[in-house]
Write a protein that holds these residues in place. Structure first.
Motif, PDB file in Angstrom:
ATOM      1  N   GLY A  21       0.813  -1.215   0.000  1.00  0.00           N
ATOM      2  CA  GLY A  21       0.000   0.000   0.000  1.00  0.00           C
ATOM      3  C   GLY A  21       0.843   1.259   0.000  1.00  0.00           C
ATOM      4  N   ALA A  22       1.900   1.294   0.833  1.00  0.00           N
ATOM      5  CA  ALA A  22       2.767   2.475   0.881  1.00  0.00           C
ATOM      6  C   ALA A  22       3.512   2.658  -0.440  1.00  0.00           C
ATOM      7  CB  ALA A  22       3.755   2.339   2.038  1.00  0.00           C
ATOM      8  N   LEU A  77       4.154   5.556  -5.563  1.00  0.00           N
ATOM      9  CA  LEU A  77       4.189   5.562  -7.024  1.00  0.00           C
ATOM     10  C   LEU A  77       3.147   6.524  -7.594  1.00  0.00           C
ATOM     11  CD1 LEU A  77       4.678   1.765  -7.833  1.00  0.00           C
ATOM     12  CD2 LEU A  77       6.332   3.609  -8.183  1.00  0.00           C
ATOM     13  N   VAL A  78       1.948   6.558  -7.001  1.00  0.00           N
ATOM     14  CA  VAL A  78       0.912   7.476  -7.476  1.00  0.00           C
ATOM     15  C   VAL A  78       1.374   8.920  -7.316  1.00  0.00           C
ATOM     16  CG1 VAL A  78      -1.407   8.336  -7.009  1.00  0.00           C
ATOM     17  CG2 VAL A  78      -0.995   5.875  -7.103  1.00  0.00           C
ATOM     18  N   VAL A  79       1.938   9.227  -6.132  1.00  0.00           N
ATOM     19  CA  VAL A  79       2.445  10.577  -5.910  1.00  0.00           C
ATOM     20  C   VAL A  79       3.555  10.899  -6.902  1.00  0.00           C
ATOM     21  CG1 VAL A  79       3.667  12.064  -4.266  1.00  0.00           C
ATOM     22  CG2 VAL A  79       1.794  10.615  -3.480  1.00  0.00           C
ATOM     23  N   PHE A 131       0.002  16.169   4.050  1.00  0.00           N
ATOM     24  CA  PHE A 131      -0.375  15.923   5.433  1.00  0.00           C
ATOM     25  C   PHE A 131      -1.430  14.821   5.527  1.00  0.00           C
ATOM     26  CE2 PHE A 131       1.588  20.074   6.178  1.00  0.00           C
ATOM     27  CZ  PHE A 131       2.236  19.842   7.384  1.00  0.00           C
ATOM     28  N   ILE A 132      -2.355  14.802   4.571  1.00  0.00           N
ATOM     29  CA  ILE A 132      -3.362  13.730   4.559  1.00  0.00           C
ATOM     30  C   ILE A 132      -2.697  12.380   4.315  1.00  0.00           C
ATOM     31  CG2 ILE A 132      -5.374  12.835   3.341  1.00  0.00           C
ATOM     32  CD1 ILE A 132      -6.193  15.724   2.786  1.00  0.00           C
ATOM     33  N   LEU A 133      -1.778  12.315   3.346  1.00  0.00           N
ATOM     34  CA  LEU A 133      -1.065  11.064   3.056  1.00  0.00           C
ATOM     35  C   LEU A 133      -0.273  10.597   4.268  1.00  0.00           C
ATOM     36  CD1 LEU A 133       0.222  11.757  -0.570  1.00  0.00           C
ATOM     37  CD2 LEU A 133      -1.533  10.120   0.113  1.00  0.00           C
ATOM     38  N   ILE A 134       0.445  11.522   4.920  1.00  0.00           N
ATOM     39  CA  ILE A 134       1.228  11.160   6.101  1.00  0.00           C
ATOM     40  C   ILE A 134       0.322  10.640   7.213  1.00  0.00           C
ATOM     41  CG2 ILE A 134       2.677  12.093   7.954  1.00  0.00           C
ATOM     42  CD1 ILE A 134       3.839  14.030   5.849  1.00  0.00           C
ATOM     43  N   PHE A 138      -2.183   3.512   9.587  1.00  0.00           N
ATOM     44  CA  PHE A 138      -2.035   2.083   9.289  1.00  0.00           C
ATOM     45  C   PHE A 138      -0.727   1.524   9.846  1.00  0.00           C
ATOM     46  CE2 PHE A 138      -5.178   3.177   5.977  1.00  0.00           C
ATOM     47  CZ  PHE A 138      -6.120   2.196   6.246  1.00  0.00           C
ATOM     48  N   THR A 139       0.317   2.340   9.903  1.00  0.00           N
ATOM     49  CA  THR A 139       1.582   1.879  10.482  1.00  0.00           C
ATOM     50  C   THR A 139       1.418   1.573  11.962  1.00  0.00           C
ATOM     51  OG1 THR A 139       2.870   3.164   8.884  1.00  0.00           O
ATOM     52  CG2 THR A 139       4.000   2.483  10.894  1.00  0.00           C
TER      53      THR A 139
END
Length: 315
Positions: free
Chosen positions: A64-65, A70-72, A124-127, A133-134
């Motif tokens: 997932g990460a 890759l998308v970013v 910030f949303i991605l982090i 999940f981490t």
């Protein structure tokens, strides 16, 4: 006099196109030459097997990460190249400017508040999502139950391993002669640790000398083994979901024969594990007890090394 910047020549444009084409080919070649499927590419060399619930969760987090990164990356690369193409300097000078030798700049774009808020808020949303999940996976990986179903005390020493089998709640199991059930490796023997294919299987780690690291690559997990007094223990638990044979290694540079410090883990059914322990209680060796449950008596995933520096063979 200022230098007049005109349209790039056909030759220079051709060189630019060839450079871009070669760059694209160079980027695609590693993927094409490996012959890997898309699923294989996501593992990036990680083990394909996930014999524990914890390893499945860690692999899902990794994939997932990686996909999020890759998308970013694709978005950033796309916007970069789009800006290069859309806002490159064009020769839009008026005839009067051309005669005067003046250089004309295209319209400048700045202070785009929506774009700046977007590019600030999205990271910030991605982090936050990755952090959430981490933490969930980390809590599961480090969880230790009050009453484990099986327990093994692992002792690391220069340069091998000793495994002592214990019962539920990590109480000692002894042979008919009152001795602990242990499995010890040496330079001519790869030790094999047998564990049941069930939940809450605990490993208690200690070191006799220097820092070692208990590592089974297929578990996607390792834990340092720290020397110290009798209270210097480290422990963790895993929930096995697959039977199999897995190589184990020391992942800490611990000395001259660090590379030879291997072991093998056998995950067997709970019934076979009970039979194995009963055989050991009756005085059987590990090899004899493994044969009693239909397993290979010696290690199959790794082998011993000749530690004699005058052997003339590469190790």
């Amino acid at each position: 006099m200022r230098q007049v910047v005109g349209k790039p020549s056909r030759e220079s444009r051709g060189r630019a196109r060839r450079a871009i084409g070669l760059t694209g080919i160079a980027a695609l070649l590693p993927v094409l030459l490996t012959g890997c499927s898309f699923e294989d590419a996501l593992y990036f060399g990680w083990p394909r097997t996930t014999p524990t619930d914890q390893s499945e969760m860690m692999m899902s987090l990794w994939i997932g990460a990686t996909l999020a990164a890759l998308v970013v990356g694709v978005i950033v690369w796309g916007l970069t190249f789009w800006c290069i193409a859309a806002y490159r300097k064009r020769d839009t000078r008026l005839p009067s400017q051309e005669r005067l030798g003046e250089e004309f700049l295209p319209p400048q774009t700045k202070y785009n508040l929506p774009a700046e808020l977007t590019f600030t808020g999205l990271p910030f949303i991605l982090i936050g999502v990755l952090f959430y999940f981490t933490v969930i996976v980390q809590d599961e990986v480090t969880y230790v139950s009050e009453h484990p179903n099986a327990c093994t005390e692992v002792t690391a020493f220069k340069w091998n391993w000793q495994f002592e089998y214990k019962g539920e709640d990590c109480e000692p199991i002894e042979t008919a002669q009152g001795e602990p059930i242990v499995e010890t490796g040496d330079s001519e023997y790869i030790p094999i640790v047998v564990v049941p294919n069930e939940d809450d299987v605990r490993f208690v780690l200690r070191s006799e000398d220097v820092i070692h690291s208990f590592w089974v690559p297929d578990l996607l997990f390792k834990r340092d083994v720290i020397p110290g007094d009798d209270n210097q223990f480290s422990e963790f638990e895993v929930d096995f979901n697959t039977e199999g044979t897995y190589v184990g290694r020391c992942a800490e540079l611990c000395g001259a024969y660090h590379a030879f410090m291997n072991f093998e883990m056998r995950v067997v059914s709970p019934d076979d594990y009970e039979t194995f322990i009963d055989e050991r209680i009756d005085g059987a060796t590990t090899a004899e007890a493994l044969e009693a449950i239909g397993q290979d008596p010696y290690a199959t995933t790794t082998h011993t090394f000749d530690t004699d520096p005058n052997s003339g063979t590469a190790s």
